[in-house]
Design a protein around this motif. Structure first.
Motif, short mmCIF file in Angstrom:
data_model
loop_
_atom_site.label_atom_id
_atom_site.label_comp_id
_atom_site.label_asym_id
_atom_site.label_seq_id
_atom_site.Cartn_x
_atom_site.Cartn_y
_atom_site.Cartn_z
N ALA A 47 0.88 -1.16 0.00
CA ALA A 47 0.00 0.00 0.00
C ALA A 47 0.91 1.21 0.00
O ALA A 47 1.93 1.21 0.69
N GLU A 48 0.57 2.23 -0.76
CA GLU A 48 1.51 3.34 -0.89
C GLU A 48 1.58 4.17 0.38
O GLU A 48 2.61 4.77 0.69
N ASN A 49 0.47 4.22 1.13
CA ASN A 49 0.49 5.03 2.35
C ASN A 49 -0.53 4.51 3.35
O ASN A 49 -1.31 3.59 3.04
N LEU A 50 -0.52 5.11 4.53
CA LEU A 50 -1.35 4.63 5.63
C LEU A 50 -2.84 4.71 5.28
O LEU A 50 -3.62 3.83 5.64
N PHE A 51 -3.23 5.77 4.57
CA PHE A 51 -4.67 5.95 4.30
C PHE A 51 -5.18 5.12 3.15
O PHE A 51 -6.33 5.22 2.76
N ARG A 52 -4.35 4.25 2.57
CA ARG A 52 -4.83 3.25 1.61
C ARG A 52 -5.07 1.90 2.29
O ARG A 52 -5.51 0.94 1.67
N LEU A 53 -4.74 1.83 3.58
CA LEU A 53 -4.94 0.58 4.33
C LEU A 53 -6.33 0.57 4.95
O LEU A 53 -6.91 1.63 5.18
N ASP A 54 -6.81 -0.62 5.30
CA ASP A 54 -8.02 -0.66 6.10
C ASP A 54 -7.66 -0.24 7.53
O ASP A 54 -6.49 -0.25 7.92
N GLU A 55 -8.67 0.14 8.30
CA GLU A 55 -8.41 0.72 9.63
C GLU A 55 -7.69 -0.23 10.57
O GLU A 55 -6.80 0.17 11.33
N ALA A 56 -8.05 -1.51 10.50
CA ALA A 56 -7.43 -2.48 11.42
C ALA A 56 -5.93 -2.61 11.14
O ALA A 56 -5.11 -2.64 12.06
N SER A 57 -5.57 -2.65 9.87
CA SER A 57 -4.15 -2.75 9.52
C SER A 57 -3.41 -1.48 9.91
O SER A 57 -2.28 -1.53 10.40
N GLY A 58 -4.06 -0.34 9.71
CA GLY A 58 -3.45 0.93 10.09
C GLY A 58 -3.17 0.97 11.58
O GLY A 58 -2.10 1.40 12.03
N ALA A 59 -4.13 0.49 12.37
CA ALA A 59 -3.95 0.46 13.82
C ALA A 59 -2.82 -0.49 14.22
O ALA A 59 -2.04 -0.21 15.13
N ALA A 60 -2.73 -1.61 13.51
CA ALA A 60 -1.68 -2.60 13.80
C ALA A 60 -0.29 -2.02 13.53
O ALA A 60 0.66 -2.26 14.27
N VAL A 61 -0.19 -1.22 12.47
CA VAL A 61 1.09 -0.58 12.16
C VAL A 61 1.46 0.40 13.28
O VAL A 61 2.62 0.45 13.71
N GLY A 62 0.47 1.14 13.76
CA GLY A 62 0.73 2.07 14.86
C GLY A 62 1.25 1.36 16.10
O GLY A 62 2.20 1.81 16.75
N ARG A 63 0.66 0.21 16.40
CA ARG A 63 1.08 -0.56 17.58
C ARG A 63 2.52 -1.03 17.40
O ARG A 63 3.34 -0.92 18.31
N ALA A 64 2.86 -1.55 16.23
CA ALA A 64 4.22 -2.02 15.97
C ALA A 64 5.21 -0.87 16.07
O ALA A 64 6.31 -1.01 16.64
N LEU A 65 4.81 0.28 15.56
CA LEU A 65 5.66 1.47 15.58
C LEU A 65 6.01 1.87 17.01
O LEU A 65 7.18 2.16 17.33
N VAL A 66 5.01 1.88 17.87
CA VAL A 66 5.24 2.25 19.27
C VAL A 66 6.22 1.27 19.91
O VAL A 66 7.18 1.66 20.58
N ARG A 67 5.99 0.00 19.70
CA ARG A 67 6.86 -1.02 20.32
C ARG A 67 8.29 -0.91 19.82
O ARG A 67 9.25 -0.95 20.60
N VAL A 68 8.45 -0.80 18.50
CA VAL A 68 9.80 -0.76 17.93
C VAL A 68 10.51 0.52 18.35
O VAL A 68 11.69 0.49 18.72
N ALA A 69 9.80 1.65 18.34
CA ALA A 69 10.43 2.92 18.74
C ALA A 69 10.94 2.84 20.17
O ALA A 69 12.06 3.26 20.47
N ARG A 70 10.12 2.28 21.07
CA ARG A 70 10.56 2.19 22.48
C ARG A 70 11.75 1.25 22.62
O ARG A 70 12.64 1.48 23.45
N ALA A 71 11.79 0.21 21.81
CA ALA A 71 12.94 -0.73 21.86
C ALA A 71 14.21 -0.05 21.35
O ALA A 71 15.29 -0.27 21.90
N ILE A 72 14.09 0.78 20.32
CA ILE A 72 15.26 1.52 19.82
C ILE A 72 15.78 2.46 20.91
O ILE A 72 16.99 2.55 21.15
N GLU A 73 14.86 3.13 21.59
CA GLU A 73 15.27 4.05 22.67
C GLU A 73 15.98 3.29 23.77
O GLU A 73 16.99 3.74 24.32
N LYS A 74 15.46 2.11 24.07
CA LYS A 74 16.07 1.30 25.13
C LYS A 74 17.45 0.78 24.70
O LYS A 74 18.39 0.76 25.48
#
Ligand code: 5GP
Ligand code: ZN
Length: 143
Positions: A47-74
């Protein structure tokens, strides 16, 4: 065979140092890394961008982003962690597949980043990936 480089990474046709994978998302080290620990969080589906995804997939990407970002900080304790995203030909993109850059920053990096500044090589990418995977496991254990 897909022409899209990120679809090929998802399919395992191009090797990548993966730090996180779930049903909707894959996160891996950027080969043209500006700073150590630079990760690309991408959708598994093309999908070219977030708003071409269905809402559930978009939310899942957000969750992964939060987890990965916090792991990078750690893992790297950067002074800042920048989130960059652009999409489409008019934004000068080369990869037309939704992804977010998570770039650890140091105060003296300045505002303008050299893009890409260096190519760290597989060993260093793997070492960075291992540090992030370890932090992700520790965070998951602490929940
Ligand atoms: P953008 O189009 O967002 O400017 O850049 C796409 C990003 O994907 C670039 O930062 C580039 O370094 C990264 N990239 C391109 N091809 C590969 C690849 O085969 N493996 C990995 N890990 N990253 C890639
Ligand atoms: Zn793709």
């Amino acid at each position: 065979m897909s022409a899209c480089v990120f679809c090929r990474i998802v399919a395992g046709e191009i090797p990548a140092s993966v730090v996180h994978e779930d049903d909707d998302t894959i996160a891996f080290m950027d080969i043209g890394s500006v700073n150590p620990g630079h990760v690309l969080v991408a959708t598994k589906r093309h999908a070219e961008n977030l708003f071409r995804l269905d809402e559930a997939s978009g939310a899942a990407v957000g969750r992964a982003l939060v987890r990965v970002a916090r792991a990078i900080e750690k893992a790297f304790a950067p002074e800042g962690l920048s989130q960059y995203q652009a999409n489409g030909e008019l934004a000068g993109q080369t990869v037309f597949h939704y992804h977010v850059h998570l770039v650890p920053r140091r105060r003296d990096d300045g505002m303008k980043i050299d893009w890409p500044a260096r190519n760290p090589g597989r060993d260093s990418l793997e070492a960075d990936a291992a540090a992030i995977r370890k932090a992700l496991q520790q965070e998951a254990g602490g929940r």
